[in-house]
Write a protein that holds these residues in place. Structure first.
Motif, PDB file in Angstrom:
ATOM      1  N   HIS A 214      43.715  77.180  55.709  1.00 24.02           N
ATOM      2  CA  HIS A 214      44.275  75.872  56.125  1.00 24.02           C
ATOM      3  C   HIS A 214      45.681  75.916  56.625  1.00 24.02           C
ATOM      4  O   HIS A 214      45.730  76.828  57.169  1.00 24.02           O
ATOM      5  CB  HIS A 214      44.060  75.115  54.655  1.00 24.02           C
ATOM      6  CG  HIS A 214      44.026  73.747  54.723  1.00 24.02           C
ATOM      7  ND1 HIS A 214      44.732  72.953  53.788  1.00 24.02           N
ATOM      8  CD2 HIS A 214      43.367  72.855  55.334  1.00 24.02           C
ATOM      9  CE1 HIS A 214      44.260  71.645  53.962  1.00 24.02           C
ATOM     10  NE2 HIS A 214      43.494  71.707  54.998  1.00 24.02           N
ATOM     11  N   TYR A 215      46.569  75.092  56.342  1.00 26.42           N
ATOM     12  CA  TYR A 215      47.600  75.106  56.833  1.00 26.42           C
ATOM     13  C   TYR A 215      48.622  76.432  56.610  1.00 26.42           C
ATOM     14  O   TYR A 215      48.322  77.194  55.492  1.00 26.42           O
ATOM     15  CB  TYR A 215      48.796  74.112  56.016  1.00 26.42           C
ATOM     16  CG  TYR A 215      48.174  72.815  56.129  1.00 26.42           C
ATOM     17  CD1 TYR A 215      47.414  72.249  56.968  1.00 26.42           C
ATOM     18  CD2 TYR A 215      48.607  71.757  54.705  1.00 26.42           C
ATOM     19  CE1 TYR A 215      46.985  70.756  56.971  1.00 26.42           C
ATOM     20  CE2 TYR A 215      48.122  70.481  54.802  1.00 26.42           C
ATOM     21  CZ  TYR A 215      47.222  70.173  55.845  1.00 26.42           C
ATOM     22  OH  TYR A 215      46.914  68.730  55.752  1.00 26.42           O
ATOM     23  N   THR A 216      49.285  76.664  57.552  1.00 23.63           N
ATOM     24  CA  THR A 216      50.369  78.078  57.385  1.00 23.63           C
ATOM     25  C   THR A 216      51.170  77.644  56.111  1.00 23.63           C
ATOM     26  O   THR A 216      51.282  78.547  55.108  1.00 23.63           O
ATOM     27  CB  THR A 216      50.983  78.522  58.524  1.00 23.63           C
ATOM     28  OG1 THR A 216      50.093  78.840  59.312  1.00 23.63           O
ATOM     29  CG2 THR A 216      52.055  79.421  58.277  1.00 23.63           C
ATOM     30  N   ILE A 217      51.831  76.632  56.234  1.00 29.48           N
ATOM     31  CA  ILE A 217      52.927  76.201  55.119  1.00 29.48           C
ATOM     32  C   ILE A 217      52.792  74.841  54.712  1.00 29.48           C
ATOM     33  O   ILE A 217      52.622  73.839  55.542  1.00 29.48           O
ATOM     34  CB  ILE A 217      54.184  76.382  55.419  1.00 29.48           C
ATOM     35  CG1 ILE A 217      54.590  77.925  55.812  1.00 29.48           C
ATOM     36  CG2 ILE A 217      55.108  76.098  54.317  1.00 29.48           C
ATOM     37  CD1 ILE A 217      56.031  78.184  56.109  1.00 29.48           C
ATOM     38  N   LEU A 218      52.113  74.536  53.669  1.00 25.60           N
ATOM     39  CA  LEU A 218      52.260  72.914  52.876  1.00 25.60           C
ATOM     40  C   LEU A 218      53.350  72.852  52.124  1.00 25.60           C
ATOM     41  O   LEU A 218      53.770  73.497  51.276  1.00 25.60           O
ATOM     42  CB  LEU A 218      50.997  72.679  52.157  1.00 25.60           C
ATOM     43  CG  LEU A 218      51.010  71.634  51.295  1.00 25.60           C
ATOM     44  CD1 LEU A 218      51.096  70.404  52.174  1.00 25.60           C
ATOM     45  CD2 LEU A 218      49.922  71.820  50.262  1.00 25.60           C
ATOM     46  N   ILE A 219      54.012  71.596  52.535  1.00 26.86           N
ATOM     47  CA  ILE A 219      55.348  71.230  51.966  1.00 26.86           C
ATOM     48  C   ILE A 219      54.844  69.763  51.111  1.00 26.86           C
ATOM     49  O   ILE A 219      54.913  68.969  52.412  1.00 26.86           O
ATOM     50  CB  ILE A 219      56.557  71.272  52.555  1.00 26.86           C
ATOM     51  CG1 ILE A 219      56.629  72.552  53.316  1.00 26.86           C
ATOM     52  CG2 ILE A 219      57.763  70.799  51.779  1.00 26.86           C
ATOM     53  CD1 ILE A 219      57.868  72.702  54.354  1.00 26.86           C
ATOM     54  N   GLY A 220      54.910  69.863  49.973  1.00 24.31           N
ATOM     55  CA  GLY A 220      54.269  68.564  49.357  1.00 24.31           C
ATOM     56  C   GLY A 220      55.301  68.071  48.199  1.00 24.31           C
ATOM     57  O   GLY A 220      55.586  68.820  47.271  1.00 24.31           O
TER      58      GLY A 220
END
Length: 448
Positions: A214-220
């Motif tokens: 999925h995403y390389t980096i998820l920032i939530g």
């Protein structure tokens, strides 16, 4: 100059043999890692990395066939090479991220990552450091959950098989020169390379991520996040580079993102993440979207409660090496497409260089209602500034600016020194279409 031997178990690619040396040093051969690219037709490209602080001579040998033509990108690097037979040489002027393409092949190319020299390398005996030294490391669980106050260090020559999670933590650093390797993960498992959720004061620096599911980096719903010198490759659906949802105070600098979905995406609310997004800066980076947008803003938000505000975003000194999207509704190297009652405002793109891309548009600024993702259309787009943007190449699709209705408008778009094949982008240009519900579009050019 510092080079790093690869683990015996590392997956290599034999397309090229690469050697490097400093002006006074001996030749050192680099291990060519295999990196998969492009979900439309997954192919095997090559990647090498090392550290340096000054001029480096690079020698590349094509192991099958001869070299007829060579291109080093981004073109803004201005690097020239000498080639004969099956051998290419060029002088690297210092740390850079490059693609060397032989005989026009962008999918079996060689990625060269010349990092700056590391400083203040963590002490492996420090109790607050989780240290992965050179070699292959398979995490006991697919995801390593990192406590507050810890540093994860992935040394040059290390390959870590697994994902990293920062959830409800603070003051975490993930750094190094090695690989976070996810190519063997099941495609149906939506692990990200690095997850940063409900956290603050997080730094990611220097590592390379290969084929996250999925995403390389998820920032939530996180704040005060710094991402520097990050490199990634992805080949699967929804394999964006860096996606931000309900985040603020994000600094992204000197990243290389070759992705099979949006390279960068900035949203409001989505899933468990609630709130506006603001104060994001992306600088000195290279985006290569084998699929979808290099830069995308606005799609998701809190449609049931009036939407979100996405504001104060800067993209500066960016090279776009590819944009390839078969679906017209997802066109745009620089796309602002708010849905879900979102307002997008105060966005600035400056010093952007767009190279020849496969399929899409340069700019796409529309208030949209996409039933696949948006229960409600977006609310408005306002105060968007494009300055010193250059595209040289062929693009049959004109850029688009369009509102949704009389109350959901685009208001205030300025183009300053924007050129397409040397032509200034203007109101009556064939390179742009301005639709309904659009106000205050301005074109500014420096006097000769």
């Amino acid at each position: 100059m510092v080079t790093y031997p690869a683990p015996a178990e590392a997956v290599g690619n034999s397309d090229f043999t690469v050697r490097v040396r400093s002006l006074q040093g001996e030749w050192q051969e680099l291990f060519c890692y295999n990196v998969k690219v492009d979900m439309h037709d997954v192919r095997n490209a090559s990647m090498v990395y090392f550290d340096c602080s000054g001029p480096i001579l690079v020698e590349v040998v094509k192991n099958e066939g001869s070299v007829e033509v060579v291109l080093i990108r981004p073109l803004s690097s201005g690097l020239e090479c000498v080639y004969s037979g099956n051998r290419v040489t060029f002088m690297l002027d210092g740390p850079r991220k490059l693609s060397l393409e032989v005989n026009g092949d962008r999918f079996h190319n060689l990625h060269i990552f010349a990092n700056p020299l590391e400083e203040n390398v963590p002490d492996p005996t420090d109790p607050n450091v989780i240290y992965f030294g050179p070699g292959m490391h398979v995490l006991e669980e697919p995801q390593l959950r990192i406590p507050s106050g810890k540093t994860i260090y992935i040394a040059g020559g290390a390959v870590v098989v697994g994902a990293l999670v920062c959830d409800h933590v603070h003051d975490v650093t993930i750094r190094g020169r090695g690989l976070l390797y996810m190519s063997d993960f099941e495609k149906t498992t939506y692990y990200r390379g690095v997850e940063i959720t409900f956290s603050k004061n997080i730094t990611v620096e220097g590592i390379i991520t290969v084929d996250p599911p999925h995403y390389t980096i998820l920032i939530g719903q996180s704040e005060h996040i710094s991402i520097r010198n990050m490199k990634t490759f992805s080949t699967r659906g929804w394999c964006d580079g860096i996606d931000m949802m309900s985040c603020s105070y994000i600094e992204i600098d000197d990243v290389f993102l070759r992705t099979s979905d949006d390279s960068i995406a900035i949203y409001g609310q989505r899933g468990d993440f609630h709130g506006d997004s603001r104060n994001v800066t992306v600088r000195n980076s290279i985006f290569w979207a084998d699929v979808a947008h290099p830069m995308n803003i606005g799609t998701h938000g809190d449609s049931e409660n009036g939407g979100n505000v996405i504001e104060n975003i800067v993209f500066e000194n960016i090279d776009i090496l590819e944009h390839h999207e078969p679906q017209p509704d997802y066109w745009g190297c620089m796309a602002i497409n708010p849905g879900d009652n979102n307002i997008v405002r105060n966005i600035r793109y400056e010093n952007i260089r767009i190279e020849q891309f496969e399929l899409g548009e340069l700019f796409n600024i529309r208030v949209v209602h996409n039933p696949k993702y948006n229960p409600q259309p977006g609310k408005r787009v306002e105060n968007i500034y494009f300055k010193d943007i250059v595209f040289n190449g062929n693009c049959e699709n004109p850029s688009r600016i369009e509102g949704f209705d009389e109350t959901r408008v685009v208001d205030g778009v300025t183009f300053e020194n924007v050129y397409v094949n040397g032509r200034p982008l203007k109101l009556d240009s064939e390179d742009i279409q301005i639709g309904s519900f659009v106000h205050n579009v301005n074109f500014i050019y420096d006097k000769d």
